[in-house]
Scaffold this active site. Sequence first.
Site, short mmCIF file in Angstrom:
data_model
loop_
_atom_site.label_atom_id
_atom_site.label_comp_id
_atom_site.label_asym_id
_atom_site.label_seq_id
_atom_site.Cartn_x
_atom_site.Cartn_y
_atom_site.Cartn_z
N HIS A 144 0.97 -1.23 -0.04
CA HIS A 144 0.07 0.12 0.04
C HIS A 144 0.72 1.35 -0.06
O HIS A 144 1.98 1.24 0.75
CB HIS A 144 -1.04 -0.05 1.28
N ARG A 212 20.50 -3.17 13.89
CA ARG A 212 21.92 -2.73 13.56
C ARG A 212 22.73 -3.66 13.92
O ARG A 212 22.79 -4.51 14.60
CB ARG A 212 21.74 -1.37 14.59
#
Length: 223
Positions: A144, A212
Amino acid sequence: MRYLLQKLHICCATPRDFLCLLVIRGQIWWSAFWGTLGLRCKAALLGIECGSGVRAAGAVILARWPKSRIHIGAGASLVSCSRRATAAVVAPVRLKTLGPEAAIVLEQGVELSGTSIAARSKTIHIGAHTMIAPGCVLVDSDFHAPWPPERRHIDPGYDRDAGIEIGDHVWIGMRCCILKGVRIGRGSIVAAGSIVVHDVPENCLAAGVPARVVRAFGKEDFG
């Protein structure tokens, strides 16, 4: 099997222990036999490339959009059955393309366990001997458009799609999300529960939301 029987003997196993072992092995064999047979039949009917020695445990969900490509490399293992999974309850493996330009490529020896992969218009490529633990999701799209909010339900946002590239010998932990446009380098590990939205270099550990790099592996880690 011989190794397991030796362990039972060393531990002074009882007949009931032996029965437990037979039940465990029987369940694994049963799910692998019917899972592999079902996978082979569905792949042949749907035009999915399936290499030699591919194995499945439990039912694998396959959906190939016309003109798109799904490739399952030689020796790959797809675990869709909790009886076969080592430590987690697993949903069926799902490989699904949603457009003619989409592709899912699993190289040789890839191991999936309850993994969902959906490619809408790009390629999701998983390198050789990569392992993906239960509950992981990989997608090449948001499905979307994010803005304006009034149009999210009608605007598919194809222009934002981006492929995924995962290198060889990567290990992705349980319940990770690998989102569009991500590259994960050879030999890296993604910790359980991570959401990967940025590239991960080779030979490192990534963790967190968003993921990370928390550690780089060196020669001293393998000495």
